[in-house]
Scaffold this motif. Structure first.
Motif, mmCIF file in Angstrom:
data_model
loop_
_atom_site.group_PDB
_atom_site.id
_atom_site.type_symbol
_atom_site.label_atom_id
_atom_site.label_comp_id
_atom_site.label_asym_id
_atom_site.label_seq_id
_atom_site.Cartn_x
_atom_site.Cartn_y
_atom_site.Cartn_z
ATOM 1 N N PHE A 54 53.111 23.306 111.844
ATOM 2 C CA PHE A 54 52.593 23.897 113.082
ATOM 3 C C PHE A 54 53.614 24.778 113.814
ATOM 4 O O PHE A 54 53.277 25.884 114.240
ATOM 5 N N PRO A 55 54.876 24.344 114.009
ATOM 6 C CA PRO A 55 55.804 25.167 114.799
ATOM 7 C C PRO A 55 56.037 26.564 114.231
ATOM 8 O O PRO A 55 56.348 27.487 114.978
ATOM 9 N N GLY A 56 55.873 26.763 112.920
ATOM 10 C CA GLY A 56 56.118 28.074 112.335
ATOM 11 C C GLY A 56 54.882 28.801 111.870
ATOM 12 O O GLY A 56 54.974 29.872 111.253
ATOM 13 N N PHE A 57 53.690 28.251 112.166
ATOM 14 C CA PHE A 57 52.460 28.835 111.631
ATOM 15 C C PHE A 57 52.211 30.253 112.121
ATOM 16 O O PHE A 57 51.698 31.095 111.377
ATOM 17 N N ILE A 377 54.574 14.864 114.875
ATOM 18 C CA ILE A 377 53.490 14.898 115.857
ATOM 19 C C ILE A 377 53.982 15.471 117.179
ATOM 20 O O ILE A 377 53.309 16.293 117.818
ATOM 21 N N ALA A 378 55.190 15.060 117.601
ATOM 22 C CA ALA A 378 55.746 15.567 118.861
ATOM 23 C C ALA A 378 55.954 17.079 118.801
ATOM 24 O O ALA A 378 55.632 17.802 119.746
ATOM 25 N N ASN A 379 56.489 17.576 117.678
ATOM 26 C CA ASN A 379 56.695 19.017 117.517
ATOM 27 C C ASN A 379 55.366 19.777 117.513
ATOM 28 O O ASN A 379 55.265 20.889 118.046
ATOM 29 N N ILE A 384 51.408 23.280 120.451
ATOM 30 C CA ILE A 384 50.079 23.515 121.005
ATOM 31 C C ILE A 384 50.152 23.753 122.511
ATOM 32 O O ILE A 384 49.520 24.670 123.057
ATOM 33 N N LEU A 385 50.934 22.919 123.202
ATOM 34 C CA LEU A 385 51.031 23.059 124.671
ATOM 35 C C LEU A 385 51.701 24.359 125.072
ATOM 36 O O LEU A 385 51.438 24.897 126.156
ATOM 37 N N ALA A 386 52.562 24.896 124.165
ATOM 38 C CA ALA A 386 53.241 26.168 124.467
ATOM 39 C C ALA A 386 52.299 27.353 124.271
ATOM 40 O O ALA A 386 52.654 28.481 124.612
ATOM 41 N N GLY A 387 51.133 27.112 123.698
ATOM 42 C CA GLY A 387 50.164 28.187 123.521
ATOM 43 C C GLY A 387 50.465 29.057 122.330
ATOM 44 O O GLY A 387 50.023 30.209 122.297
#
Length: 387
Positions: A54-57, A377-379, A384-387
């Protein structure tokens, strides 16, 4: 959600319209070719399977590609190795049916029915034989067009004949019609372009900031066809001519009229698809320099997302179906818990599991459950919260 609560549900049954208008859905659906009517179970599996990415998608980090196209990098070397081992390959021969002996709790495959260039023959299976059946094909009935013509209608014969025939004989083989019964919802069209000039590749490097072969899929979010394309590392084919470049694209919603070419993508020639792409990229007067003498091969694939169609428990057979004594199932349409279809890994894992179950030896590696890692999960939540 537990998979049993999603049985038979489509993605659109689980979300409101705002979700399908989000940047996340545009990125996710075009990257993996999900439609709103596809399987909610499969979307849930994908979210869990790739949550660590997720962080690099947004930058397509973590997406791995072969050096050349997948045929040159994977299939051709495997075929050469198999031939060296004495494996007999029979192009032009299709396995269209099979006979079984015994009951559902002890089922043995006794005979294969072959179609050799239109002639039916049978192949007996001895007690010492082991049979590995590939069920269905997402690229079955593919048809190609040209610069001047759209792809013709698909052929009627299909790689699905075997699965349909054996499923009619025993319920352990699942229900193939669930996946291949609605080509209006399982198809989309791709196109491959061979360029004779470097102008377009250079333009896209400057536009995207990515050196050729390092960037991800480029999606034109406001395209009615939902056009996406990618420029691979060059050369993309081992025998690619010097001075040429190749890129590939597809239209997730090619059933709608285009924005510049006012008709569905399926009715367009390769030249018209390039016209639509050039219009969205605002190439203007540069288009002739960039696409002069380009060769376009539009390709209609009526079953390309058939493995995503909404399913229920039992629609897909196990790799080794209950009661099977001397046969196993391979490919995208057998059940493997936690793993996701439309990946090379899914087919490879099915083969590894089939050989392990029938012949012993090393089992496939377990599916990596990063969705159970608190740090992952935390990352993901932070992303997600960062948009």
């Amino acid at each position: 959600a537990k998979e049993k609560t999603l049985d038979g549900k489509a993605i659109e049954d689980c979300f409101d319209q705002a979700f399908f208008e989000s940047n996340f859905w545009v990125m996710w659906s075009t990257m993996f070719a999900f439609q709103t009517w596809h399987s909610a179970i499969e979307l849930a599996r994908y979210l869990k399977r790739f949550i660590h990415l997720f962080p690099g998608f947004a930058r397509m980090e973590g997406v791995l590609r072969t050096r050349f196209n997948q045929y040159d990098s994977l299939i051709a070397p495997i075929l050469a190795w198999l031939s060296d081992q004495g494996v007999k390959l029979e192009p032009g021969t299709a396995v269209v049916d099979a006979s079984f002996t015994g009951t559902g709790s002890a089922l043995s495959l006794s005979e294969l029915v072959l179609d050799r260039d239109g002639t039916k023959t049978t192949l007996p299976v001895s007690g010492a034989d082991q049979v590995f059946l590939t069920l269905g094909s997402m690229t079955a009935n593919t048809s190609e067009g040209s610069n001047q013509a759209p792809p013709p209608g698909p052929e009627t014969d299909s790689a699905w004949t075997l699965w349909k025939n054996i499923a009619a004989k025993a319920p352990v083989f699942g229900r193939p019609d669930v996946f291949c019964g609605d080509t209006e919802r399982s198809r989309w069209e791709s196109f491959t372009v061979t360029l004779k000039t470097p102008a377009f590749v250079e333009h896209m490097e400057q536009f995207s900031g990515n050196r050729t072969g390092t960037g991800g899929l480029v999606t034109i979010a406001d395209s009615r066809w939902m056009l996406s394309f990618v420029i691979f590392h060059q050369p993309h084919f081992r025998d690619q001519a010097d001075g040429t470049s190749v890129f590939w694209g597809y239209g997730l919603r090619g059933d709608r009229d285009g924005d510049f070419v006012k008709k569905p993508m399926a009715d367009c020639s390769g030249g018209e698809i390039l016209e639509e792409l050039a219009g969205h990229l605002r190439l203007g007067t540069q288009v002739d320099d960039m696409f002069r003498n380009a060769v376009v091969r539009p390709c209609m694939m009526p079953l390309i997302t058939s493995q995503f169609m909404p399913r229920r428990a039992g629609d897909r057979p196990g790799v080794v179906p209950d009661g099977a004594r001397n046969f196993a199932c391979l490919g995208q349409y057998c059940e493997q818990p936690h793993d996701v279809v439309f990946t090379v890994e899914y087919s490879v894992r099915s083969a590894m599991e089939a050989v392990h179950e029938l012949a012993g030896g090393r089992p496939p590696p377990p599916v990596r459950r990063t969705d159970r890692n608190p740090l992952v999960i935390a990352n993901a939540i932070r992303t997600i919260l960062a948009g």
